[in-house]
Design a protein around this motif. Structure first.
Motif, mmCIF file in Angstrom:
data_model
loop_
_atom_site.group_PDB
_atom_site.id
_atom_site.type_symbol
_atom_site.label_atom_id
_atom_site.label_comp_id
_atom_site.label_asym_id
_atom_site.label_seq_id
_atom_site.Cartn_x
_atom_site.Cartn_y
_atom_site.Cartn_z
ATOM 1 N N PHE A 84 -2.535 10.939 -7.042
ATOM 2 C CA PHE A 84 -3.445 9.826 -7.328
ATOM 3 C C PHE A 84 -3.485 9.502 -8.818
ATOM 4 O O PHE A 84 -3.806 8.383 -9.208
ATOM 5 N N ASP A 85 -3.176 10.477 -9.647
ATOM 6 C CA ASP A 85 -3.112 10.201 -11.082
ATOM 7 C C ASP A 85 -1.711 9.832 -11.521
ATOM 8 O O ASP A 85 -1.512 8.972 -12.371
ATOM 9 N N ASP A 115 -2.265 0.306 -8.271
ATOM 10 C CA ASP A 115 -3.605 0.713 -8.650
ATOM 11 C C ASP A 115 -4.004 1.933 -7.826
ATOM 12 O O ASP A 115 -3.478 2.158 -6.734
ATOM 13 N N GLU A 116 -4.933 2.706 -8.353
ATOM 14 C CA GLU A 116 -5.335 3.898 -7.607
ATOM 15 C C GLU A 116 -5.954 3.520 -6.264
ATOM 16 O O GLU A 116 -5.846 4.251 -5.280
ATOM 17 N N ASP A 117 -6.580 2.360 -6.232
ATOM 18 C CA ASP A 117 -7.213 1.935 -4.973
ATOM 19 C C ASP A 117 -6.187 1.594 -3.904
ATOM 20 O O ASP A 117 -6.514 1.545 -2.715
ATOM 21 N N LEU A 118 -4.955 1.323 -4.332
ATOM 22 C CA LEU A 118 -3.924 0.944 -3.364
ATOM 23 C C LEU A 118 -3.291 2.167 -2.704
ATOM 24 O O LEU A 118 -2.491 2.043 -1.788
ATOM 25 N N GLN A 161 0.832 -1.185 0.000
ATOM 26 C CA GLN A 161 0.000 0.000 0.000
ATOM 27 C C GLN A 161 0.873 1.243 0.000
ATOM 28 O O GLN A 161 1.941 1.270 0.604
ATOM 29 N N CYS A 166 0.850 5.217 1.057
ATOM 30 C CA CYS A 166 0.098 6.207 1.810
ATOM 31 C C CYS A 166 0.594 7.600 1.460
ATOM 32 O O CYS A 166 1.810 7.831 1.410
ATOM 33 N N PRO A 210 -0.190 5.885 -10.422
ATOM 34 C CA PRO A 210 -0.584 4.740 -11.263
ATOM 35 C C PRO A 210 -0.113 4.894 -12.702
ATOM 36 O O PRO A 210 0.093 3.911 -13.410
ATOM 37 N N GLU A 240 -3.575 5.214 -0.358
ATOM 38 C CA GLU A 240 -4.494 5.671 0.678
ATOM 39 C C GLU A 240 -4.200 7.108 1.063
ATOM 40 O O GLU A 240 -3.047 7.521 1.163
ATOM 41 N N ASP A 241 -5.257 7.821 1.286
ATOM 42 C CA ASP A 241 -5.146 9.220 1.668
ATOM 43 C C ASP A 241 -5.227 9.312 3.181
ATOM 44 O O ASP A 241 -6.222 8.936 3.776
#
Lengths: 178, 182
Positions: free
Chosen positions: A155-156, A166-169, A94, A96, A159, A171-172
């Motif tokens: 976030f862009d 992946d963008e889902d990986l 992940q 962060c 990836p 975390e904010d």
């Protein structure tokens, strides 16, 4: 005898150097040595996936050698002869990102977890710096600080640069205190 | 030598080499491996600036500008090629072949014992004491270790006991695992 010539010193005729050796992606050794690696099954899986032709060869070779008895004898010996597998730390993969204040009205972006994807942090920091036209540095074992608030862009960008993330990986973590 | 080697902990610094030092290293390597003559320009191009990685235990690793490890040595010893390099140019070291049973021990870093070099599956090429040799294996095409003989091959055959070749670098040891240095 071919065997004697095999060990002869000096370049062989008809062979182009450098020789390209295929290495296993799992144990990093030349594939003929995979069978001596404790995680042979994983090597086989890797071979099947990446080099199906080689895999077929290995399979045929396996059937030829009498396993059974020989295999049992070997297992008894155990102890010293066994290569230890390096334990890879399989933590959660992940990335962060968070924002930390810097002074009264400026902020920096902290990115952690990139090294879990086997990314060279130095290269990543340089890339971020160039991309956002700002300072960017490796500050810890697995931490990059980018000067300026670029969290949303990350976030862009991440990836895009490393497709395996992946963008889902990502975390904010929001705002964090320094 | 590299059994406990760890990329992060064991490296103490990277040095850019002076061209005069580069030259002397090149000639030293050529002296010890005359068969490399036609290929050394490919391995270590003259104009390339190579670096030395200094590590613990007085180990020095020679890397090219791309960061790939090429040669290594301990203290003022002889330069030895890394296995990655040797796989590409397998001809420039004298080879010793060990039998099948020894492979797994060698792969976990054991020194090569004389019986493993004299049994039916094994073969030796004649060398003197303290020579850098490539360790090949019965039925395999590629080298699995690089070592230094502690006895001449004649003595190995005669005594047939104890350590014959000291294992310096083998597949999957610290140096093998090392990533290109930036």
């Amino acid at each position: 005898m071919a065997e004697v010539n095999r060990l002869k010193i000096g370049p062989k005729e008809g062979v182009n150097y450098p020789i390209q050796v295929t290495y296993c992606g799992n144990c990093t050794m030349p594939i003929e040595y995979c069978e001596y690696y404790p995680d042979y099954d994983k090597c086989k899986q890797w071979l099947e996936k990446h080099l199906p032709t080689e895999f077929e060869k290995v399979k045929i070779g396996d059937n030829e050698t009498p396993t059974g008895e020989e295999e049992k004898k070997r297992q008894k010996r155990g102890g010293k002869g066994i290569i230890k597998t390096k334990k890879k730390e399989e933590g959660p993969k992940q990335v962060c990102v968070s924002r930390a204040p810097r002074g009264k009205k400026k902020s920096v972006t902290v990115v952690t977890g990139l090294s879990t994807f086997d990314i060279d942090l130095k290269v990543a920091a340089k890339f971020f710096g160039q991309r956002f036209a700002c300072g960017s540095s490796v500050t810890g074992d697995d931490e990059i600080v980018i000067q300026g608030d670029v969290k949303d862009d990350l976030f862009d960008v991440i990836p895009d640069k490393w497709p395996e993330i992946d963008e889902d990986l990502i975390e904010d973590l929001g705002d964090q205190k320094r | 030598m590299f059994k406990k080697f760890d990329e992060k902990e064991s490296i103490s610094g990277v040095l850019q080499l002076k061209s005069s030092v580069q030259k002397s290293i090149r000639s030293k390597i050529l002296d010890s491996y005359p068969h490399l003559e036609n290929y050394l320009d490919v391995i270590l191009p003259k104009k390339d600036a190579f670096k030395i990685v200094k590590c613990h235990d007085h180990i020095e690793i020679l890397i090219n500008s791309a960061g790939e490890q090429q040669f290594f040595r301990q203290r003022e010893g002889q330069w030895m090629p890394t296995l990655k390099l040797l796989h590409k140019y397998p001809f420039f070291l004298p080879m010793q072949q060990v039998d099948k049973g020894a492979i797994r021990f060698v792969l976990s870093g054991a020194n090569i014992m004389c019986p493993g070099l004299t049994s039916p599956g094994a073969q030796m090429t004649e060398v003197q004491k303290d020579t850098i040799v490539a360790i090949m294996a019965e039925g395999k095409d590629h080298a699995l270790a690089i070592g230094k003989t502690t006895l001449s091959t004649e003595d190995i055959a005669k005594i047939n006991k104890g350590i014959g070749v000291e294992n310096c670098h083998y597949l999957n040891d610290g140096l093998w695992q090392m990533k290109p240095v930036k």
